[in-house]
Write a protein that holds these residues in place. Sequence first.
Motif, mmCIF file in Angstrom:
data_model
loop_
_atom_site.group_PDB
_atom_site.id
_atom_site.type_symbol
_atom_site.label_atom_id
_atom_site.label_comp_id
_atom_site.label_asym_id
_atom_site.label_seq_id
_atom_site.Cartn_x
_atom_site.Cartn_y
_atom_site.Cartn_z
ATOM 1 N N ASP A 82 8.865 -6.054 2.820
ATOM 2 C CA ASP A 82 8.656 -4.683 3.295
ATOM 3 C C ASP A 82 10.008 -4.048 3.586
ATOM 4 O O ASP A 82 10.797 -4.602 4.361
ATOM 5 C CB ASP A 82 7.810 -4.686 4.571
ATOM 6 C CG ASP A 82 6.447 -5.315 4.361
ATOM 7 O OD1 ASP A 82 5.530 -4.605 3.926
ATOM 8 O OD2 ASP A 82 6.300 -6.536 4.615
ATOM 9 N N CYS A 134 4.660 3.547 1.151
ATOM 10 C CA CYS A 134 3.502 2.724 1.501
ATOM 11 C C CYS A 134 2.851 3.267 2.776
ATOM 12 O O CYS A 134 3.498 3.261 3.835
ATOM 13 C CB CYS A 134 3.938 1.277 1.713
ATOM 14 S SG CYS A 134 2.594 0.184 2.231
ATOM 15 N N ARG A 195 9.625 0.444 -5.676
ATOM 16 C CA ARG A 195 8.305 0.381 -6.305
ATOM 17 C C ARG A 195 8.350 -0.524 -7.539
ATOM 18 O O ARG A 195 7.449 -1.336 -7.758
ATOM 19 C CB ARG A 195 7.839 1.793 -6.667
ATOM 20 C CG ARG A 195 6.480 1.886 -7.364
ATOM 21 C CD ARG A 195 5.347 1.281 -6.544
ATOM 22 N NE ARG A 195 5.259 1.780 -5.192
ATOM 23 C CZ ARG A 195 4.658 2.906 -4.821
ATOM 24 N NH1 ARG A 195 4.073 3.669 -5.736
ATOM 25 N NH2 ARG A 195 4.621 3.261 -3.544
ATOM 26 N N CYS A 200 6.856 -2.945 -0.700
ATOM 27 C CA CYS A 200 6.380 -1.828 0.115
ATOM 28 C C CYS A 200 7.598 -1.113 0.686
ATOM 29 O O CYS A 200 8.561 -1.744 1.119
ATOM 30 C CB CYS A 200 5.487 -2.335 1.245
ATOM 31 S SG CYS A 200 3.910 -3.027 0.679
ATOM 32 N N CYS A 254 -0.875 -5.911 -0.091
ATOM 33 C CA CYS A 254 -0.820 -4.513 0.336
ATOM 34 C C CYS A 254 -2.115 -3.806 -0.097
ATOM 35 O O CYS A 254 -2.463 -3.829 -1.287
ATOM 36 C CB CYS A 254 0.387 -3.811 -0.281
ATOM 37 S SG CYS A 254 0.431 -2.036 0.040
ATOM 38 N N HIS A 256 -2.622 -0.872 -0.645
ATOM 39 C CA HIS A 256 -2.317 0.268 -1.519
ATOM 40 C C HIS A 256 -1.702 -0.171 -2.853
ATOM 41 O O HIS A 256 -1.348 0.673 -3.678
ATOM 42 C CB HIS A 256 -1.389 1.231 -0.788
ATOM 43 C CG HIS A 256 -1.900 1.605 0.568
ATOM 44 N ND1 HIS A 256 -2.943 2.491 0.750
ATOM 45 C CD2 HIS A 256 -1.543 1.169 1.811
ATOM 46 C CE1 HIS A 256 -3.203 2.589 2.051
ATOM 47 N NE2 HIS A 256 -2.361 1.805 2.697
ATOM 48 N N CYS A 258 1.206 -1.674 -3.549
ATOM 49 C CA CYS A 258 2.657 -1.608 -3.768
ATOM 50 C C CYS A 258 3.183 -2.919 -4.353
ATOM 51 O O CYS A 258 4.079 -2.909 -5.212
ATOM 52 C CB CYS A 258 3.384 -1.306 -2.460
ATOM 53 S SG CYS A 258 2.925 0.235 -1.651
ATOM 54 N N ASP A 259 2.642 -4.053 -3.879
ATOM 55 C CA ASP A 259 3.133 -5.353 -4.317
ATOM 56 C C ASP A 259 2.539 -5.794 -5.646
ATOM 57 O O ASP A 259 2.763 -6.917 -6.097
ATOM 58 C CB ASP A 259 2.892 -6.419 -3.239
ATOM 59 C CG ASP A 259 1.470 -6.398 -2.696
ATOM 60 O OD1 ASP A 259 0.611 -5.722 -3.291
ATOM 61 O OD2 ASP A 259 1.225 -7.054 -1.664
#
Length: 291
Positions: A82, A134, A195, A200, A254, A256, A258-259
């Motif tokens: 992160d 994120c 990204r 994140c 994540c 969302h 991101c990873d």
Amino acid sequence: MTDTMIGVIGGSGVYQIDGLEDARWRAVESPWGAPSDEILTGTLDGVRMAFLPRHGRGHPHSPTSVPYRANIDALKRLGVTDVISVSACGSFREEMAPGDFVVIDQFIDRTVQREKSFFGEGCVAHVSVAHPTCPRLGAACLTAAREAGVRVHEGGTYLAMEGPQFSSVAESRMYRAWGCDVIGMTNMPEAKLAREAELCYASVAMITDYDSWHEGHDTVDINDIVRTLTGNADKARDLVRRLPNLLGSERALCPHGCDRALEYALLTAPEKRDPALTAKLDAVAGRVLGA
């Protein structure tokens, strides 16, 4: 579940993390060149931390010369999951005053002299940056800022300019008319590269001035900026100290994505990929390249 490792990229005025246990500066080699500086690692409240001064200790790097690819690659090689960007900025909004923080959620990239991708000829990839930060990490930064007693704004659009000069009045008025909230010189291509590296990324913008649009503030005085930076740096360190307890020592995938940003991003067929480029991508894209 994986172990959390928080990477903090500190901008102007923020050059360290206070309270780190087992703190040491580590040189990290990257195939993308030398990072801005050695990286300070340690633990804070049981969570692994890494701190990278974006401009280098002593500020040798301009916004243009910051080695953004090497910085993100080095953090990924260390195991960072992160990334928190902390940077100074100007404000286009009366209500976003010097001394306030903004947790950024959008960018407009006006930089023109920087390498903006790890990928290229021989290994082509397209990641989405429709939502370049994120939300989970941004929410933690927002909570940490509030707990630290910082006046903080949730969401904002950051105009990334090349610099190193500040904006003309005409430029400042134009960016304000575009709907931008703050202006800075360093979050791009940093956010795009994070990204691509499946990290994140959250951006905390520390307002130092009103840029040049504001009546009565039509010139940006570097002395005023430095004074505000000093106060902001103390607030930023307090914010960072609160993140380990908010994020915890373990993290799930994540929510969302991101990873997993590279899941469907690679377009070049395996037999057409440039071996030299794919070798450089071992940390950034090893998950999808099979490294």
